[in-house]
Design an enzyme around this catalytic site. Structure first.
Site, mmCIF file in Angstrom:
data_model
loop_
_atom_site.group_PDB
_atom_site.id
_atom_site.type_symbol
_atom_site.label_atom_id
_atom_site.label_comp_id
_atom_site.label_asym_id
_atom_site.label_seq_id
_atom_site.Cartn_x
_atom_site.Cartn_y
_atom_site.Cartn_z
ATOM 1 N N HIS A 162 0.592 -1.548 0.445
ATOM 2 C CA HIS A 162 -0.511 0.159 -0.008
ATOM 3 C C HIS A 162 1.397 1.328 -0.035
ATOM 4 O O HIS A 162 0.355 2.074 -1.088
ATOM 5 C CB HIS A 162 -0.737 0.435 1.418
ATOM 6 C CG HIS A 162 -1.502 1.119 1.105
ATOM 7 N ND1 HIS A 162 -2.207 2.106 0.703
ATOM 8 C CD2 HIS A 162 -1.498 2.478 2.609
ATOM 9 C CE1 HIS A 162 -2.778 3.247 1.029
ATOM 10 N NE2 HIS A 162 -2.725 3.658 1.967
ATOM 11 N N HIS A 167 1.337 4.474 -2.378
ATOM 12 C CA HIS A 167 1.179 6.127 -2.629
ATOM 13 C C HIS A 167 2.479 6.704 -3.328
ATOM 14 O O HIS A 167 2.872 7.741 -3.035
ATOM 15 C CB HIS A 167 1.687 6.424 -0.863
ATOM 16 C CG HIS A 167 0.668 6.609 0.123
ATOM 17 N ND1 HIS A 167 0.238 7.293 0.258
ATOM 18 C CD2 HIS A 167 -0.017 5.976 1.160
ATOM 19 C CE1 HIS A 167 -1.427 7.285 0.635
ATOM 20 N NE2 HIS A 167 -1.457 6.180 1.613
ATOM 21 N N GLU A 208 -6.520 9.167 0.081
ATOM 22 C CA GLU A 208 -6.573 7.650 0.331
ATOM 23 C C GLU A 208 -7.330 6.726 -0.706
ATOM 24 O O GLU A 208 -7.692 6.031 -1.017
ATOM 25 C CB GLU A 208 -7.048 7.399 1.826
ATOM 26 C CG GLU A 208 -5.833 7.868 2.585
ATOM 27 C CD GLU A 208 -4.439 6.742 2.645
ATOM 28 O OE1 GLU A 208 -5.060 5.705 2.194
ATOM 29 O OE2 GLU A 208 -3.685 7.318 3.453
ATOM 30 N N SER A 227 -3.440 0.235 -4.038
ATOM 31 C CA SER A 227 -2.951 -0.999 -4.331
ATOM 32 C C SER A 227 -3.841 -2.026 -3.165
ATOM 33 O O SER A 227 -3.022 -3.019 -2.851
ATOM 34 C CB SER A 227 -2.260 -0.639 -2.421
ATOM 35 O OG SER A 227 -3.534 -0.338 -0.855
#
Ligand code: TIH
Ligand code: FE2
Length: 294
Positions: A162, A167, A208, A227
């Site tokens: 993730h 990110h 997010e 992700s």
């Protein structure tokens, strides 16, 4: 890495220096001794870390590298279909390995020349103010462990897949990097816990879990969607609402499930105009006004 406590396994450090990550009995790795050992060893690295040190090298098992390779392969296909252009282009510039887990130091070394962001290791939950605050200085707190191999398509617990595939690929974009920095500045500027929560929820529903219209199609740009090769197949069927600060800052969410409420930006420009400007200038008073008036 992210927010509320319950989905981060608590990390305990004993008198003798040993480190134990307390996995819940519902965690897919709970009964896996080898996995638990890996989690303990990796948490110990982060606990001893100090800003300015190079990120400590984590040894991964072959099985762990295979999890990365599998998820990378699955996501590469889905990103082409579902991710916004800005993310795809940034990912190409970053050029992460697909067949093995990169070291966080390597992620930093690739990212820093592009947008000035650096990765620092986190053992588990980092307090909100600290986690967001250092974004303003170009630091991103990242977990270093990987999800359990039995559930590769989704984890409620942020892991290196993730943090890096979601990110770091995003942070390789100048436009996104600026939004992350602005979020960090906002988290430092606000004083009350309530205002900080508001800033954090806006982050949740944008960086997010944000979705964006692109050439009339709904695409994803939120790292949490990008992700998970399970969740990325579902976001188009969720309750998609217009980008709205008050709604994002006050809507509750459940971190342990696929997000069923998502907010759609009509364009990258709109995301910057609405959310970037908000983070650039917000304070306790302006947030209180948004909550009171909308
Ligand atoms: N659910 C994401 C994944 O499976 O990759 C990880 C998380 C993102 C945000 C919170 S947890
Ligand atoms: Fe995250």
């Amino acid at each position: 890495m992210f927010e509320e406590a319950q989905y981060f396994a608590p990390v305990a450090k004993r008198e003798d220096g040993s480190v134990t990550v307390e996995l819940a009995s519902s965690h897919p790795g709970f009964a896996d001794e080898v996995y638990r050992e890996r989690r303990n060893a990796i948490a110990a690295l982060a606990l001893n870390y100090q800003l300015g040190d190079p990120v400590p090298h984590a040894e991964y098992t072959e099985e762990e590298h295979q999890v990365w390779a599998l998820v990378s392969r699955e996501l590469a296909v889905k990103h082409q279909r579902y991710a916004i252009r800005e993310f795809l282009d940034a990912g190409e510039r970053l050029g992460l390995p697909k067949d093995h887990i990169p070291q966080l130091q390597e992620v930093s070394d690739r990212l820093y020349p592009l947008t000035g962001f650096r990765y620092i290791p986190a053992a588990g939950l980092v307090p909100l103010r600290e986690f967001y605050g250092v974004l303003a200085d170009g630091y991103f707190h990242s977990t270093q462990y990987i999800r359990h191999h039995s559930v590769p398509f989704y984890t409620p617990e942020p892991d290196i897949i993730h943090e890096v595939i979601g990110h770091a690929n995003t942070l390789a974009s100048d436009r996104f990097a600026e939004l992350y920095r602005l979020a960090g500045g906002a988290a430092r500027r606000v004083e009350s816990e309530g205002a900080l929560q508001f800033v954090s929820k806006v982050f949740w529903f944008t960086l997010e879990f944000g979705v964006m219209r692109e050439a009339s199609e709904l695409k994803a740009y939120g790292a949490g969607i990008l992700s998970s090769y399970g969740e990325i197949e579902e976001f188009r069927g969720m309750d998609i609402r217009p980008l709205d600060l008050k709604a994002m800052g006050t809507t509750e969410y459940d971190i342990t499930k696929y997000q069923d409420v998502l907010f759609e930006a009509m364009s990258f420009d709109q995301l910057e105009d609405v959310v970037g400007s908000f983070w650039a200038t917000c304070d306790d008073d302006s947030i209180a006004r948004i909550v009171a008036e909308g």
